[in-house]
Enzyme design. Structure first.
Site, PDB file in Angstrom:
ATOM      1  N   PRO A  72     -30.800  35.054   1.312  1.00 31.49           N
ATOM      2  CA  PRO A  72     -29.521  34.506   0.856  1.00 31.49           C
ATOM      3  C   PRO A  72     -28.598  35.562   0.277  1.00 31.49           C
ATOM      4  O   PRO A  72     -29.027  36.439  -0.495  1.00 31.49           O
ATOM      5  CB  PRO A  72     -29.945  33.490  -0.220  1.00 31.49           C
ATOM      6  CG  PRO A  72     -31.313  33.065   0.214  1.00 31.49           C
ATOM      7  CD  PRO A  72     -31.955  34.293   0.787  1.00 31.49           C
ATOM      8  N   CYS A  73     -27.300  35.463   0.629  1.00 36.66           N
ATOM      9  CA  CYS A  73     -26.336  36.510   0.269  1.00 36.66           C
ATOM     10  C   CYS A  73     -25.358  36.088  -0.816  1.00 36.66           C
ATOM     11  O   CYS A  73     -24.446  36.840  -1.155  1.00 36.66           O
ATOM     12  CB  CYS A  73     -25.551  36.946   1.511  1.00 36.66           C
ATOM     13  SG  CYS A  73     -24.476  35.652   2.188  1.00 36.66           S
ATOM     14  N   GLN A  74     -25.525  34.871  -1.376  1.00 34.77           N
ATOM     15  CA  GLN A  74     -24.518  34.376  -2.322  1.00 34.77           C
ATOM     16  C   GLN A  74     -24.334  35.281  -3.528  1.00 34.77           C
ATOM     17  O   GLN A  74     -23.242  35.348  -4.098  1.00 34.77           O
ATOM     18  CB  GLN A  74     -24.894  32.959  -2.801  1.00 34.77           C
ATOM     19  CG  GLN A  74     -24.738  31.886  -1.742  1.00 34.77           C
ATOM     20  CD  GLN A  74     -26.003  31.701  -0.920  1.00 34.77           C
ATOM     21  OE1 GLN A  74     -26.835  32.604  -0.840  1.00 34.77           O
ATOM     22  NE2 GLN A  74     -26.165  30.539  -0.320  1.00 34.77           N
ATOM     23  N   ILE A  76     -24.543  38.487  -3.459  1.00 26.71           N
ATOM     24  CA  ILE A  76     -24.137  39.808  -2.990  1.00 26.71           C
ATOM     25  C   ILE A  76     -22.748  39.796  -2.378  1.00 26.71           C
ATOM     26  O   ILE A  76     -21.975  40.736  -2.530  1.00 26.71           O
ATOM     27  CB  ILE A  76     -25.150  40.325  -1.942  1.00 26.71           C
ATOM     28  CG1 ILE A  76     -26.550  40.406  -2.553  1.00 26.71           C
ATOM     29  CG2 ILE A  76     -24.733  41.687  -1.392  1.00 26.71           C
ATOM     30  CD1 ILE A  76     -27.642  40.656  -1.537  1.00 26.71           C
ATOM     31  N   SER A  77     -22.406  38.712  -1.698  1.00 27.29           N
ATOM     32  CA  SER A  77     -21.152  38.624  -0.962  1.00 27.29           C
ATOM     33  C   SER A  77     -19.946  38.822  -1.867  1.00 27.29           C
ATOM     34  O   SER A  77     -19.949  38.409  -3.035  1.00 27.29           O
ATOM     35  CB  SER A  77     -21.053  37.259  -0.269  1.00 27.29           C
ATOM     36  OG  SER A  77     -19.781  37.075   0.291  1.00 27.29           O
TER      37      SER A  77
END
Length: 326
Positions: A72-74, A76-77
Site C-alpha cells: 500500500p502506497c497511501q 508514501i504517495s
C-alpha cells in the site's frame, strides 16, 4: 516460474506474469470487492489464497520462485499524508512481507521479489525510507535493482512507478533492468526517469482505448467550474483533448473525479468522463477481464477505484519476460 500475488488487488500482476508464461500458485487480498473481481477474472479454483497478510504464517505459503507485491502506497504517495513506509500503518506492511521471508529457511525463499510502488518512495523522508527498504532486503539476503518506468510507453496513460527486483543471493537469477526492446536500451528522458520502448499500438492487446476517438490527451485544454465543489482542487475540473496520453489514474473516489475529455460529435463539442471500461483499458486490461468483473456485480465506483489502484498489465509483462531461472 511459480509466483505468489500479494496485495493482489484485481490481479494486474497476475495477468502480466501469466502473459509472460509464469504460473500463479497463491494470492492475498483483503478488500472484499477486489477479491470479487479477482475471482471473476482469474482461474483461481483450488489455488491457495488468504485475505489478510498479517495473519498468514510462512509455513502455509506455497513454494514459489517469485513473490509479487505492490504494498500500500497511501503513506508514501504525494496525494497522501506522507508518513513514510516505516511509520505509516499501511505502507509498513512491507515489513510484514519481509518478516514472512525471515521465517522461511533459505531453500524455501523465493528467488525473485518483484515490488511496485509510487515514484515518491525514492524521495520521501529525504530518501531514508528507500535506504531502509534496501537495508531490509539486504539483511534477508536479496540484492536489488530498480527502475522508474512510465506506463505511457505501453498504454496511453502517463503513470510513473518504481519497480524493484530483489535477487536472492546464491540463486542464478537474471538481471532485469534496463528493459531492452529491439536491441536498444530504454530511452532516458530529461527528467531522468526510465521508460519502456514499446510504444502504444505495438503493445500486445492494445487497440483503441477511447470509444469515440484516440486515447485521452495529457495536454489540458480547459477547466470546468465544478472544480470549486471539491475544495478548490483544480485537478478534478481539468478537461483534456482526445489525442495522446491520459493523466495518471487515481482511485477516483467521489463523484466527478474521473478524467474528463472533450470530444466532437456532429461538429458539436461536449465534455464527458472516461467510462470504467476505458480506465481499465488504460491499465492494459483486456475487455474480457472488465466484463467478468462487471458481470460479477461490481458497481461503477468500485470499477473506477480498482482501475486506479492497479498496476499496468503490459509493464508487468515486459518485466516478467526478463525474469528467468536456469
Amino acid at each position: 516460474m511459480r509466483f505468489i500475488d500479494m496485495f493482489a488487488g484485481i490481479g494486474g500482476f497476475h495477468l502480466g506474469m501469466e502473459q509472460a508464461g509464469h504460473t500463479c500458485v497463491g494470492w492475498i487480498e483483503w478488500d472484499k470487492f477486489a477479491r470479487q473481481s479477482y475471482q471473476a477474472i482469474h482461474d483461481v479454483e483450488g489455488i491457495w489464497n488468504a485475505s489478510d497478510i498479517r495473519t498468514v504464517r510462512a509455513s502455509e505459503l506455497p513454494r514459489a520462485d517469485c513473490w509479487c507485491f505492490g504494498f500500500p502506497c497511501q503513506d508514501i504517495s504525494v496525494a497522501g499524508k506522507q508518513k513514510g513506509f516505516t511509520a505509516g500503518k499501511r505502507s509498513s506492511l512491507f515489513f510484514t512481507v519481509t518478516g514472512l521471508i525471515r521465517d522461511l529457511e533459505e531453500e524455501g525463499r523465493p528467488s525473485y521479489l518483484l515490488i511496485e510502488n509510487v515514484k515518491n518512495l525514492l524521495s520521501i523522508n529525504r530518501g531514508f525510507d528507500f535506504l531502509k527498504l534496501q537495508i531490509e532486503l539486504d539483511e534477508i539476503g536479496y540484492d536489488v535493482e530498480w527502475s522508474v518506468l512510465d506506463s505511457a510507453e505501453v498504454v496511453p496513460q502517463h503513470r510513473e512507478r518504481i519497480f524493484i527486483v530483489g535477487h536472492l543471493r546464491g540463486r542464478r537469477t537474471q538481471q532485469v533492468f534496463p528493459i531492452v526492446q529491439g536491441n536498444r536500451e530504454v530511452n532516458r528522458r530529461e527528467d531522468a526517469t526510465n521508460t519502456l520502448t514499446t510504444r502504444y499500438g505495438e503493445a500486445q492487446g492494445s487497440g483503441s482505448y477511447v470509444v469515440e476517438s484516440e486515447p485521452p490527451q495529457v495536454n489540458q485544454i480547459g477547466n470546468i467550474s465544478m472544480s470549486s465543489s471539491f475544495g478548490g482542487n483544480p485537478q478534478v475540473g481539468r478537461v483534456y483533448g482526445t489525442n495522446g496520453i491520459a493523466p495518471t489514474l487515481s482511485t477516483m473516489q467521489g463523484g466527478g473525479q474521473e478524467p474528463k475529455i472533450s470530444i466532437t460529435v456532429s461538429n458539436v463539442a461536449r465534455i464527458r468522463k472516461l467510462t470504467p471500461l476505458e480506465c481499465w483499458r488504460l491499465q492494459g486490461f483486456p475487455d474480457w477481464a472488465f466484463k467478468r468483473a462487471k458481470q460479477a456485480g461490481l458497481s461503477d465506483s468500485q470499477l473506477y477505484k480498482q482501475a486506479g489502484n492497479s498496476v499496468t498489465v503490459p509493464v508487468i509483462k515486459a518485466i516478467a519476460e526478463r525474469m528467468k531461472l536456469p
